[in-house]
Design an enzyme around this catalytic site. Sequence first.
Site: not given
Length: 337
Positions: A110, A308, A241
Amino acid sequence: MITYPLLQKCGTVGVTAPSSGVELELHDMFKQAVSRSEERGYPVICGETVWTQDRAKSAPAETRAKEFNRMMQDNSVDVIIPPWGGELLIEIIDMLDFESFKNKWILGYSDTSVLLLATTLKTGMATAHGTNFVDLRGEYSDTTTVMWEEVLATKEGESVIQYSSDKFQEKWDHEHPSPEVFHLTEKTTLKTLSDENVTLKGRLLGGCIDVISHLIGTPYGNIDEYQKEFIHNEPILWYFENCNLATTNLRRTLVQMRLAGWFDNCSGIMFGRSSANDTVENYDIKDVYNDLEQDLKVPIIYDIDCGHVPPQMTLINGAYAEVEVKDGKGKIEQWFN
């Protein structure tokens, strides 16, 4: 040349919050992660930033940077794993003392991927995109997540193999905690645009595209210099991502990366599963991948174990990798050389 840290069994875990800390009401959950780590033989040192969270950050940028620098310089800390990501890690990037960093793993994903990518690009030290600390609080880990330990314990000159997960988590169910943290209910299937088996090779780089894209045009996102200085112009195998971007925003970001030269000498691109990728005016995520493949003329793999939508593999920025996708299943071997 890339340098690779080495995780020692029973090494001390340093937990600091360079992005978001832990809200008061979640302290018990975090303490459970600390207890699990210590039960498994990894003592934990927590920084002060871990315990606070206000205005989308754990603490002022100067405080976060000083604590992170301190842990990177501390010989008693063997690996740094932030509690989780967040929103504003980029505020500390120009306050980090990269030249003083000891050779130790940084693990996370993240918003943490801004820190991971910048560190590898600036120093040539490998960094690990994988689980965050709070997601290690379960009685045990699933077979994909648990590989973080084996990957980080791989010695320089050796390689490590990981396989795609059997199932992934479609949504969180906090009302019914799982012994392995995640609720893995959906069948994992890796995909290619050609629907054919694909093999990709190259030096891994990547992270959460929402945030690492903000390194473009800064001294912390110089891909050309990294290629020349650390990997001798070997091709880069990118992995991304997507946390929050709709398809048009993702497309704009990928075009910007191409125009900035990030995809020069690129051997392929992998995308993690995402609960974002919202379609805009019939422009869907597969359109994004098709357009990118036409732009770059390199293979695209998507819905890999990254990001995620857990679980996720541990991918090493800087490692040489060979990725095989066959009949919806994936295998990745990473060489630490």
